[in-house]
Design a protein around this motif. Structure first.
Motif, PDB file in Angstrom:
ATOM      1  N   CYS A  80     -11.346 -21.941  46.608  1.00  0.00           N
ATOM      2  CA  CYS A  80     -10.742 -22.484  45.535  1.00  0.00           C
ATOM      3  C   CYS A  80     -11.500 -23.534  45.047  1.00  0.00           C
ATOM      4  N   PRO A  81     -11.506 -24.255  43.846  1.00  0.00           N
ATOM      5  CA  PRO A  81     -12.049 -25.565  43.609  1.00  0.00           C
ATOM      6  C   PRO A  81     -11.695 -26.722  44.191  1.00  0.00           C
ATOM      7  N   SER A  82     -10.340 -26.750  44.743  1.00  0.00           N
ATOM      8  CA  SER A  82      -9.805 -27.912  45.701  1.00  0.00           C
ATOM      9  C   SER A  82     -10.722 -28.155  46.852  1.00  0.00           C
ATOM     10  N   GLY A 247      -9.183 -27.847  40.487  1.00  0.00           N
ATOM     11  CA  GLY A 247      -8.674 -28.141  41.909  1.00  0.00           C
ATOM     12  C   GLY A 247      -7.782 -29.507  41.790  1.00  0.00           C
ATOM     13  N   CYS A 248      -7.359 -30.124  40.513  1.00  0.00           N
ATOM     14  CA  CYS A 248      -6.671 -31.121  40.747  1.00  0.00           C
ATOM     15  C   CYS A 248      -5.796 -31.084  39.166  1.00  0.00           C
ATOM     16  N   CYS A 297      -3.619 -29.296  43.262  1.00  0.00           N
ATOM     17  CA  CYS A 297      -4.014 -28.392  44.503  1.00  0.00           C
ATOM     18  C   CYS A 297      -4.763 -29.385  45.547  1.00  0.00           C
ATOM     19  N   VAL A 298      -5.466 -30.365  45.362  1.00  0.00           N
ATOM     20  CA  VAL A 298      -6.099 -31.300  46.403  1.00  0.00           C
ATOM     21  C   VAL A 298      -4.883 -32.026  47.194  1.00  0.00           C
ATOM     22  N   ASN A 303      -4.876 -29.129  53.265  1.00  0.00           N
ATOM     23  CA  ASN A 303      -5.937 -29.821  53.112  1.00  0.00           C
ATOM     24  C   ASN A 303      -6.113 -30.994  54.145  1.00  0.00           C
ATOM     25  N   LEU A 314     -13.859 -34.250  42.830  1.00  0.00           N
ATOM     26  CA  LEU A 314     -13.894 -33.277  41.720  1.00  0.00           C
ATOM     27  C   LEU A 314     -14.225 -33.931  40.276  1.00  0.00           C
TER      28      LEU A 314
END
Length: 409
Positions: A80-82, A247-248, A297-298, A303, A314
């Motif tokens: 995932c982008p995060s 991701g954010c 998501c970050v 995480n 990001l």
């Protein structure tokens, strides 16, 4: 209890019964009995708030072990982008994706590539539907919160697939064509930042076979990334500027081509927005992007990096990456096969309507006698929750009432 997916679990030896997790839970799924926290998993949305606030680290996220890869002949990792915000001095997304290959996966899929297509499909859906606002279904914790506590808002929940779902379907199709293997021989694993993703295991249409915590593989992954040379990288990244932004918080909304949206992150802020929607305060808004975790998501509990720093990273990637002109003319490819179903039954006092009504009346009688201070000393998060526990037959006490003052029938 065994019927429910358990996204979090308790290390009882570390729990001191402090009630912090119980007070933070948005669905009142937690009780503290005998000095230890317990979870009613039928009410758990997987938001991870209990993990974040536990000072003794007694609450932990469930996840699948890396040894699950041995169960499949061919494995694919979904990133995932995060994940890109977790690494310092990262100048090329392919370092992360190639690092996953070095860990033992046969292939890797950049979920950010599908994020931009879901954004494009959402853009078209907003144009066609008369329902406003549309609520993003991307955050699994928010999605489950709506199904449980705000089921009357189901019509507002986006019927489009999440990027992880679209990526998993594409990964399976590609792997089957490439290897000739049957579906059951191919394992698709999501590298997850979020315990709520595990609740997808209960979905029979789920194409993801395992959920591996980023926190668990972070250091082995970093070690493999540090061994890589730029000239040896296989091109695997598919994110554009919008894709990586997913991701954010605000990342999803920025790809919709509209400024008429509301973004909220943090479970309490999410509930404030949903309450406003209940009271018809948001009818002129097109889209709601709601994330249970701070900064999106970050901020997930799986995480390692500070979510504010990860979001900055990001943002810097967004400025470097090109902005693809992504269009989806036929959104049916991105529509879910089945509509979401309410989970309000998790809060029913009884399946029998007459019995439920009787219990509701009894709950009110007990509640009217309580001090309504929501102190938590009884092991329930609120006085109303205490009254429900009594009616459901639990032997609980309130320090403000004598036992003979509490009706049980």
């Amino acid at each position: 209890m065994g019927l429910y997916v358990k996204p979090v679990y308790l290390d009882a030896d570390k729990c001191n019964g402090c009630v912090s997790c119980m007070k933070r839970c948005p669905t009142e799924a937690i009780r503290v009995r005998g000095g230890k926290a317990t979870v009613r998993y039928e009410r758990c949305v997987g938001c991870g708030e209990c993990v974040k606030v536990c000072s003794t680290h007694a609450k932990k996220e469930s996840c699948d072990g890396f040894d699950m890869l041995k169960n499949y002949e061919y494995t694919v990792a979904l990133a995932c982008p995060s994940i890109y915000g977790q690494f310092n001095h990262l100048d090329n997304l392919d370092y992360v994706l190639n690092g996953l290959l070095k860990l033992g996966f046969d292939d890797v899929c950049d979920v950010g590539y599908y994020s931009r297509y879901v954004s494009a499909a959402t853009r078209e859906y907003i144009k066609k539907t008369e329902i406003k606002p549309i609520i993003s279904s991307a955050c699994p914790a928010v999605r489950n919160l709506i199904l449980m506590r705000y089921a009357h808002l189901l019509d507002h929940l986006s019927p489009l697939k999440q990027p992880e779902e679209a990526a998993a379907e594409a990964a399976v199709e590609t792997a089957m064509k490439k290897t000739g293997l049957k579906r059951e021989k191919i394992g698709v694993f999501l590298i997850t930042h979020c315990a709520a993703n595990l609740l997808n295991k209960a979905d029979p249409d789920n194409m993801i076979d395992g959920f591996i915590s980023l926190k668990e593989i972070y250091f082995p992954l970093l070690s493999e990334m540090n061994k890589l040379k730029a000239k040896d990288l296989k091109p695997k990244a598919g994110c554009d500027a919008h894709g990586v932004s997913w991701g954010c918080s605000t990342g999803e909304s920025m790809g919709l081509g509209t400024k008429n949206f509301v973004v909220a992150d943090g479970i309490e802020n999410v509930m404030t927005v949903l309450n406003d929607l209940e009271h018809d305060k948001l009818g002129d808004i097109d889209f709601l992007e709601l994330n249970a975790c701070t900064q999106g998501c970050v901020g997930g509990s799986m995480n390692l990096e500070n979510p504010f720093l990860a979001r900055t990273r990001l943002r810097l990637f967004r400025e470097k990456l090109p902005l693809a002109d992504t269009k989806v003319e036929d959104i049916s490819k991105y529509m879910r096969g089945k509509p979401y179903e309410s989970k309000e039954s998790a809060f029913l006092l009884s399946d029998n309507r007459q019995e439920a009504l009787r219990k509701m009346i009894l709950v009110k009688r007990i509640y009217d006698k309580l001090p309504k201070v929501n102190c938590g000393n009884c092991g329930a998060p609120t006085c109303k929750a205490f009254a429900e526990d009594v009616v459901n037959g639990l032997k609980v006490k309130c320090k403000f009432l004598k036992e003979d003052e509490i009706e049980t029938k």
